[in-house]
Design a protein around this motif. Structure first.
Motif, PDB file in Angstrom:
ATOM      1  N   UNK A   1       0.810  -1.193   0.000  1.00  0.00           N
ATOM      2  CA  UNK A   1       0.000   0.000   0.000  1.00  0.00           C
ATOM      3  C   UNK A   1       0.855   1.259   0.000  1.00  0.00           C
ATOM      4  N   UNK A   2       1.958   1.223   0.752  1.00  0.00           N
ATOM      5  CA  UNK A   2       2.848   2.384   0.819  1.00  0.00           C
ATOM      6  C   UNK A   2       3.443   2.682  -0.545  1.00  0.00           C
ATOM      7  N   UNK A   3       3.834   1.650  -1.269  1.00  0.00           N
ATOM      8  CA  UNK A   3       4.408   1.855  -2.600  1.00  0.00           C
ATOM      9  C   UNK A   3       3.366   2.372  -3.581  1.00  0.00           C
ATOM     10  N   UNK A   4       2.156   1.848  -3.495  1.00  0.00           N
ATOM     11  CA  UNK A   4       1.112   2.227  -4.441  1.00  0.00           C
ATOM     12  C   UNK A   4       0.656   3.659  -4.202  1.00  0.00           C
ATOM     13  N   UNK A   5       0.423   4.018  -2.943  1.00  0.00           N
ATOM     14  CA  UNK A   5      -0.137   5.330  -2.649  1.00  0.00           C
ATOM     15  C   UNK A   5       0.882   6.457  -2.745  1.00  0.00           C
ATOM     16  N   UNK A   6       2.164   6.154  -2.721  1.00  0.00           N
ATOM     17  CA  UNK A   6       3.183   7.192  -2.856  1.00  0.00           C
ATOM     18  C   UNK A   6       3.667   7.338  -4.292  1.00  0.00           C
ATOM     19  N   UNK A   7       2.997   6.676  -5.230  1.00  0.00           N
ATOM     20  CA  UNK A   7       3.344   6.754  -6.648  1.00  0.00           C
ATOM     21  C   UNK A   7       4.817   6.447  -6.903  1.00  0.00           C
ATOM     22  N   UNK A   8       5.275   5.371  -6.314  1.00  0.00           N
ATOM     23  CA  UNK A   8       6.651   4.918  -6.501  1.00  0.00           C
ATOM     24  C   UNK A   8       6.787   4.359  -7.909  1.00  0.00           C
ATOM     25  N   UNK A   9       7.972   4.418  -8.437  1.00  0.00           N
ATOM     26  CA  UNK A   9       8.248   3.912  -9.780  1.00  0.00           C
ATOM     27  C   UNK A   9       7.832   2.447  -9.899  1.00  0.00           C
ATOM     28  N   UNK A  10       7.341   2.087 -11.069  1.00  0.00           N
ATOM     29  CA  UNK A  10       6.893   0.708 -11.305  1.00  0.00           C
ATOM     30  C   UNK A  10       8.040  -0.282 -11.139  1.00  0.00           C
ATOM     31  N   UNK A  11       9.269   0.144 -11.427  1.00  0.00           N
ATOM     32  CA  UNK A  11      10.425  -0.749 -11.248  1.00  0.00           C
ATOM     33  C   UNK A  11      10.637  -1.096  -9.782  1.00  0.00           C
ATOM     34  N   UNK A  12      10.449  -0.138  -8.890  1.00  0.00           N
ATOM     35  CA  UNK A  12      10.576  -0.415  -7.463  1.00  0.00           C
ATOM     36  C   UNK A  12       9.469  -1.344  -6.983  1.00  0.00           C
ATOM     37  N   UNK A  13       8.268  -1.109  -7.466  1.00  0.00           N
ATOM     38  CA  UNK A  13       7.146  -1.964  -7.068  1.00  0.00           C
ATOM     39  C   UNK A  13       7.386  -3.402  -7.523  1.00  0.00           C
ATOM     40  N   UNK A  14       7.831  -3.572  -8.765  1.00  0.00           N
ATOM     41  CA  UNK A  14       8.124  -4.920  -9.263  1.00  0.00           C
ATOM     42  C   UNK A  14       9.265  -5.558  -8.481  1.00  0.00           C
ATOM     43  N   UNK A  15      10.251  -4.767  -8.111  1.00  0.00           N
ATOM     44  CA  UNK A  15      11.361  -5.281  -7.308  1.00  0.00           C
ATOM     45  C   UNK A  15      10.902  -5.773  -5.948  1.00  0.00           C
ATOM     46  N   UNK A  16      10.037  -4.991  -5.296  1.00  0.00           N
ATOM     47  CA  UNK A  16       9.502  -5.399  -3.995  1.00  0.00           C
ATOM     48  C   UNK A  16       8.652  -6.656  -4.145  1.00  0.00           C
ATOM     49  N   UNK A  17       7.839  -6.726  -5.204  1.00  0.00           N
ATOM     50  CA  UNK A  17       7.043  -7.927  -5.454  1.00  0.00           C
ATOM     51  C   UNK A  17       7.949  -9.144  -5.623  1.00  0.00           C
ATOM     52  N   UNK A  18       9.022  -9.003  -6.395  1.00  0.00           N
ATOM     53  CA  UNK A  18       9.939 -10.121  -6.632  1.00  0.00           C
ATOM     54  C   UNK A  18      10.599 -10.574  -5.333  1.00  0.00           C
ATOM     55  N   UNK A  19      11.039  -9.631  -4.509  1.00  0.00           N
ATOM     56  CA  UNK A  19      11.656  -9.985  -3.225  1.00  0.00           C
ATOM     57  C   UNK A  19      10.638 -10.666  -2.321  1.00  0.00           C
ATOM     58  N   UNK A  20       9.399 -10.168  -2.294  1.00  0.00           N
ATOM     59  CA  UNK A  20       8.344 -10.798  -1.493  1.00  0.00           C
ATOM     60  C   UNK A  20       8.128 -12.250  -1.910  1.00  0.00           C
ATOM     61  N   UNK A  21       8.072 -12.483  -3.191  1.00  0.00           N
ATOM     62  CA  UNK A  21       7.847 -13.841  -3.698  1.00  0.00           C
ATOM     63  C   UNK A  21       9.014 -14.749  -3.339  1.00  0.00           C
ATOM     64  N   UNK A  22      10.233 -14.266  -3.512  1.00  0.00           N
ATOM     65  CA  UNK A  22      11.414 -15.082  -3.205  1.00  0.00           C
ATOM     66  C   UNK A  22      11.479 -15.419  -1.717  1.00  0.00           C
ATOM     67  N   UNK A  23      11.253 -14.428  -0.849  1.00  0.00           N
ATOM     68  CA  UNK A  23      11.287 -14.679   0.592  1.00  0.00           C
ATOM     69  C   UNK A  23      10.185 -15.659   0.997  1.00  0.00           C
ATOM     70  N   UNK A  24       8.997 -15.488   0.441  1.00  0.00           N
ATOM     71  CA  UNK A  24       7.883 -16.379   0.785  1.00  0.00           C
ATOM     72  C   UNK A  24       8.151 -17.816   0.360  1.00  0.00           C
ATOM     73  N   UNK A  25       8.607 -17.996  -0.858  1.00  0.00           N
ATOM     74  CA  UNK A  25       8.884 -19.356  -1.337  1.00  0.00           C
ATOM     75  C   UNK A  25      10.057 -19.987  -0.595  1.00  0.00           C
ATOM     76  N   UNK A  26      11.044 -19.199  -0.210  1.00  0.00           N
ATOM     77  CA  UNK A  26      12.162 -19.714   0.574  1.00  0.00           C
ATOM     78  C   UNK A  26      11.677 -20.231   1.920  1.00  0.00           C
TER      79      UNK A  26
END
Length: 100
Positions: A1-26
């Motif tokens: 929500x913080x990334x979405x509502x602060x209009x962060x760059x799409x590259x940062x949002x995708x990076x956070x999504x990728x890290x979330x997925x990697x940590x979760x699957x690990x």
């Protein structure tokens, strides 16, 4: 929500999504043997599954809205609320799935 509502760059949002997925699957891979034995691990895996499904769903809805130039602050709020509903629904519907 913080990334979405602060209009962060799409590259940062995708990076956070990728890290979330990697940590979760690990976490799931490291605790694979304890999933059926421990209630805490089972609940954490349910949270991870619900989070990943919510994340993937929100990503594709946001991408579709962005592509048609409808990614407005009102739609961001709608996506955030919809993501919370998806998370809650998936988490509650997976109560007995991991034990079976």
């Amino acid at each position: 929500g913080l990334l979405v509502f602060n209009n962060v760059s799409i590259n940062w949002i995708l990076g956070v999504f990728a890290v979330d997925i990697i940590v979760s699957l690990t976490y799931v891979i490291l605790n694979k043997n304890h999933i059926t034995e421990s209630k805490v691990v089972r609940n954490n895996v349910r949270r991870i599954v619900a989070f990943l499904i919510m994340l993937i769903t929100m990503f594709f809805y946001a991408l579709a809205l962005w592509r048609v130039d409808q990614y407005t602050p009102e739609m961001q709020i709608t996506l955030f609320i919809g993501g919370a509903i998806i998370y809650y629904a998936v988490f509650n519907s997976t109560k007995d799935v991991l034990t079976k």
